[in-house]
Design an enzyme around this catalytic site. Structure first.
Site, PDB file in Angstrom:
ATOM      1  N   GLU A  75      37.855 -22.667   4.282  1.00 55.24           N
ATOM      2  CA  GLU A  75      37.406 -22.728   5.669  1.00 55.24           C
ATOM      3  C   GLU A  75      37.909 -24.012   6.335  1.00 55.24           C
ATOM      4  O   GLU A  75      38.039 -25.047   5.693  1.00 55.24           O
ATOM      5  CB  GLU A  75      35.877 -22.673   5.722  1.00 55.24           C
ATOM      6  CG  GLU A  75      35.368 -21.305   5.320  1.00 55.24           C
ATOM      7  CD  GLU A  75      33.855 -21.201   5.259  1.00 55.24           C
ATOM      8  OE1 GLU A  75      33.344 -20.122   5.564  1.00 55.24           O
ATOM      9  OE2 GLU A  75      33.185 -22.175   4.912  1.00 55.24           O
TER      10      GLU A  75
ATOM     11  N   CYS B  10      38.652 -30.163  11.134  1.00 55.08           N
ATOM     12  CA  CYS B  10      38.098 -30.486   9.816  1.00 55.08           C
ATOM     13  C   CYS B  10      38.821 -29.614   8.789  1.00 55.08           C
ATOM     14  O   CYS B  10      38.761 -28.385   8.839  1.00 55.08           O
ATOM     15  CB  CYS B  10      36.598 -30.215   9.833  1.00 55.08           C
ATOM     16  SG  CYS B  10      35.821 -30.548   8.261  1.00 55.08           S
TER      17      CYS B  10
ATOM     18  N   CYS C 204      35.119 -27.104  -5.194  1.00 50.73           N
ATOM     19  CA  CYS C 204      35.122 -28.541  -5.505  1.00 50.73           C
ATOM     20  C   CYS C 204      34.459 -28.741  -6.859  1.00 50.73           C
ATOM     21  O   CYS C 204      33.470 -28.090  -7.176  1.00 50.73           O
ATOM     22  CB  CYS C 204      34.375 -29.325  -4.428  1.00 50.73           C
ATOM     23  SG  CYS C 204      34.439 -31.109  -4.703  1.00 50.73           S
TER      24      CYS C 204
ATOM     25  N   CYS D 102      28.224 -31.930  -5.698  1.00 56.24           N
ATOM     26  CA  CYS D 102      27.159 -32.660  -4.994  1.00 56.24           C
ATOM     27  C   CYS D 102      26.026 -31.674  -4.685  1.00 56.24           C
ATOM     28  O   CYS D 102      26.275 -30.552  -4.240  1.00 56.24           O
ATOM     29  CB  CYS D 102      27.683 -33.286  -3.704  1.00 56.24           C
ATOM     30  SG  CYS D 102      29.067 -34.396  -3.991  1.00 56.24           S
TER      31      CYS D 102
ATOM     32  N   GLY E 285      36.370 -29.404  -0.737  1.00 49.96           N
ATOM     33  CA  GLY E 285      37.125 -30.138  -1.751  1.00 49.96           C
ATOM     34  C   GLY E 285      37.086 -31.645  -1.602  1.00 49.96           C
ATOM     35  O   GLY E 285      36.688 -32.181  -0.570  1.00 49.96           O
ATOM     36  N   GLU E 286      37.473 -32.315  -2.687  1.00 47.98           N
ATOM     37  CA  GLU E 286      37.571 -33.779  -2.706  1.00 47.98           C
ATOM     38  C   GLU E 286      39.064 -34.117  -2.566  1.00 47.98           C
ATOM     39  O   GLU E 286      39.847 -33.941  -3.518  1.00 47.98           O
ATOM     40  CB  GLU E 286      36.990 -34.312  -4.021  1.00 47.98           C
ATOM     41  CG  GLU E 286      37.366 -35.743  -4.365  1.00 47.98           C
ATOM     42  CD  GLU E 286      37.042 -36.772  -3.271  1.00 47.98           C
ATOM     43  OE1 GLU E 286      35.887 -36.885  -2.878  1.00 47.98           O
ATOM     44  OE2 GLU E 286      37.981 -37.465  -2.815  1.00 47.98           O
TER      45      GLU E 286
ATOM     46  N   SER F 222      37.922 -38.354   3.866  1.00 45.56           N
ATOM     47  CA  SER F 222      36.559 -38.578   3.379  1.00 45.56           C
ATOM     48  C   SER F 222      36.535 -38.378   1.870  1.00 45.56           C
ATOM     49  O   SER F 222      37.117 -37.433   1.355  1.00 45.56           O
ATOM     50  CB  SER F 222      35.634 -37.560   4.056  1.00 45.56           C
ATOM     51  OG  SER F 222      34.347 -37.665   3.507  1.00 45.56           O
TER      52      SER F 222
ATOM     53  N   SER G 219      31.288 -41.008   1.238  1.00 46.72           N
ATOM     54  CA  SER G 219      29.981 -40.319   1.151  1.00 46.72           C
ATOM     55  C   SER G 219      29.046 -41.159   0.284  1.00 46.72           C
ATOM     56  O   SER G 219      29.138 -41.132  -0.934  1.00 46.72           O
ATOM     57  CB  SER G 219      30.140 -38.950   0.490  1.00 46.72           C
ATOM     58  OG  SER G 219      30.971 -38.137   1.250  1.00 46.72           O
ATOM     59  N   LEU G 220      28.163 -41.871   0.919  1.00 49.67           N
ATOM     60  CA  LEU G 220      27.264 -42.789   0.201  1.00 49.67           C
ATOM     61  C   LEU G 220      26.037 -42.028  -0.332  1.00 49.67           C
ATOM     62  O   LEU G 220      25.853 -41.881  -1.524  1.00 49.67           O
ATOM     63  CB  LEU G 220      26.859 -43.929   1.147  1.00 49.67           C
ATOM     64  CG  LEU G 220      25.870 -44.954   0.618  1.00 49.67           C
ATOM     65  CD1 LEU G 220      26.400 -45.657  -0.608  1.00 49.67           C
ATOM     66  CD2 LEU G 220      25.522 -45.968   1.720  1.00 49.67           C
ATOM     67  N   ASN G 221      25.201 -41.605   0.549  1.00 51.13           N
ATOM     68  CA  ASN G 221      24.091 -40.668   0.251  1.00 51.13           C
ATOM     69  C   ASN G 221      23.013 -41.145  -0.710  1.00 51.13           C
ATOM     70  O   ASN G 221      22.105 -40.378  -1.055  1.00 51.13           O
ATOM     71  CB  ASN G 221      24.624 -39.321  -0.263  1.00 51.13           C
ATOM     72  CG  ASN G 221      25.634 -38.727   0.690  1.00 51.13           C
ATOM     73  OD1 ASN G 221      25.488 -38.855   1.894  1.00 51.13           O
ATOM     74  ND2 ASN G 221      26.680 -38.117   0.170  1.00 51.13           N
TER      75      ASN G 221
ATOM     76  N   ASN H  17      21.787 -30.623   6.334  1.00 54.42           N
ATOM     77  CA  ASN H  17      22.006 -29.274   6.883  1.00 54.42           C
ATOM     78  C   ASN H  17      21.729 -28.250   5.781  1.00 54.42           C
ATOM     79  O   ASN H  17      22.430 -28.250   4.768  1.00 54.42           O
ATOM     80  CB  ASN H  17      23.456 -29.111   7.342  1.00 54.42           C
ATOM     81  CG  ASN H  17      23.769 -30.017   8.511  1.00 54.42           C
ATOM     82  OD1 ASN H  17      23.087 -29.990   9.522  1.00 54.42           O
ATOM     83  ND2 ASN H  17      24.793 -30.848   8.357  1.00 54.42           N
TER      84      ASN H  17
HETATM   85  S1  SF4 Z   1      30.308 -33.079  -0.618  1.00 54.12           S
HETATM   86 FE1  SF4 Z   1      32.543 -33.104  -0.799  1.00 54.12          FE
HETATM   87  S2  SF4 Z   1      32.852 -34.001  -2.839  1.00 54.12           S
HETATM   88 FE2  SF4 Z   1      30.734 -33.314  -2.820  1.00 54.12          FE
HETATM   89  S3  SF4 Z   1      30.788 -31.225  -3.651  1.00 54.12           S
HETATM   90 FE3  SF4 Z   1      30.952 -31.068  -1.423  1.00 54.12          FE
HETATM   91  S4  SF4 Z   1      33.134 -30.958  -1.012  1.00 54.12           S
HETATM   92 FE4  SF4 Z   1      32.882 -31.766  -3.094  1.00 54.12          FE
END
Ligand code: SF4
Length: 337
Positions: free
Chosen positions: A90, A103, A110, A114, A159-160, A191, A214-216, A288
């Site tokens: 997507e 985006c 991935c 996460c 994806g990363e 990102s 991405s800290l989180n 979300n």
């Molecule tokens: S937030 Fe990004 S790195 Fe984490 S699972 Fe989703 S796509 Fe992968």
């Protein structure tokens, strides 16, 4: 037959001259397709009919197909794209005040898993080729017709990106090439969940591209519970790298705020200490919902308290109530469904 979108400029030149054509035909081809978005050979008016025929016999110019689009009233559009092997990804087109943001996805699924992310719950299928990254950009550009204004690219789709570094690098060279798609590196953000080795490579190779992290979590222990990658890539190492390296832009820290997990004022205090000394801004993204996780979005009051605390500590803070939630295109919701 070679797929045009997956060729670097040098590879394209070699293949074009290999057909007995002059090198400048490769430049003309890139200009038509990548710069002017004209994929149909009939539109390549400065290339002779004979040469156009030779090119179409030897290169595949087919873009990956968008098989469904969903739009929401804010002007956000989500594209479900089918790749040539049938896998689906997507991409999202977001209308902003003075520009558009694309985006873009970098992998099918991935591997990082996460906990708050729909893509992560799909697991990993494969890396995207550079051509599949470029094809997304051209598809979204085509959607904008003759729009000539600014476009921002964010690698925040599925994806990363830093786990697909070589293909990302090849795509970024093409995307930023002035003879090609010509997007300024300053308008591109990658990102990452923090793949330190490749983050360093990216900043060496493209010093003007912006980084979003991405800290989180307010410390490594808490982050690990949401982002298993933190078991391998320790938060402290990444923060130290951000603090030590001089760069022209600020690092954006993304913080998905989840009720009862990382949204206390103690967390805010820890975050403010963590980011001390790093030129940064922080995006607070109220969680979300997606079909895979059982988390809750904090109340607006809680989100505001968290953000205000950080502002008082001197941080630049944006609260991002995501666009595109209705069409499941907001942060953490992409699932190739
Ligand atoms: S937030 Fe990004 S790195 Fe984490 S699972 Fe989703 S796509 Fe992968």
């Amino acid at each position: 037959m070679e797929w045009f979108y997956d060729l670097s400029e040098a590879e394209l030149r070699k293949s074009v001259t290999g057909l007995g054509l002059k090198e400048f035909v490769a430049v003309q081809l890139s200009t038509w397709i990548l710069n002017k978005n004209i994929v149909d050979p009939d539109g390549w008016s400065n290339i002779s009919k004979e040469n156009r025929e030779l090119l179409t016999e030897n290169f595949d110019f087919t873009l990956d197909r968008s098989i469904r689009t969903d739009a929401d009233p804010s002007g956000t559009k989500k594209f479900l794209i089918e790749l040539q092997d049938g896998n689906r990804i997507e991409s999202v087109l977001i209308r902003e005040k003075n520009h558009y943001t694309f985006c873009i996805s970098s992998q099918v699924g991935c591997a990082l898993g996460c906990k708050f992310c729909a893509t992560g719950n799909l697991g990993f299928k494969r890396d995207l080729f550079s051509g599949e990254i470029i094809s997304q950009v051209i598809l979204l550009k085509k959607e904008l017709g003759d729009y000539e204004g600014k476009i921002n690219l964010v690698f925040m789709g599925m994806g990363e990106p830093l786990l697909n570094y070589e293909n990302l690098r090849k795509a970024l060279i093409r995307l930023t090439d002035e003879k090609g798609i010509s997007i300024s590196p300053r308008r591109i953000t990658v990102s990452t969940a923090g793949i330190l080795k490749n983050l360093k490579k990216l900043e060496e190779d493209f010093p003007n591209i912006k980084i979003s992290f991405s800290l989180n979590g307010s410390d490594n222990t808490q982050r690990q519970k949401l982002m298993p990658v933190s078991k391998k890539e320790h938060l402290d190492d990444i923060i130290e790298y951000f603090r030590d390296r001089k760069r022209k832009h600020r690092i954006t820290f993304e913080y998905v705020l989840i009720e009862g997990l990382n949204d206390s004022l103690e967390d805010a205090e820890k975050v403010s200490k963590l980011l001390r000394g790093i030129p940064s801004k922080i995006n607070i993204i109220p969680y979300n919902p997606n079909d895979f996780a059982d988390f809750k979005t904090p109340s607006e009051k809680k989100v505001d308290e968290f953000a205000e605390f950080l502002v008082k500590k001197g941080l630049t803070v944006m609260v991002r109530w995501s666009k595109g939630k209705d069409i499941r295109s907001a942060c953490g919701q992409l699932a190739g469904e």
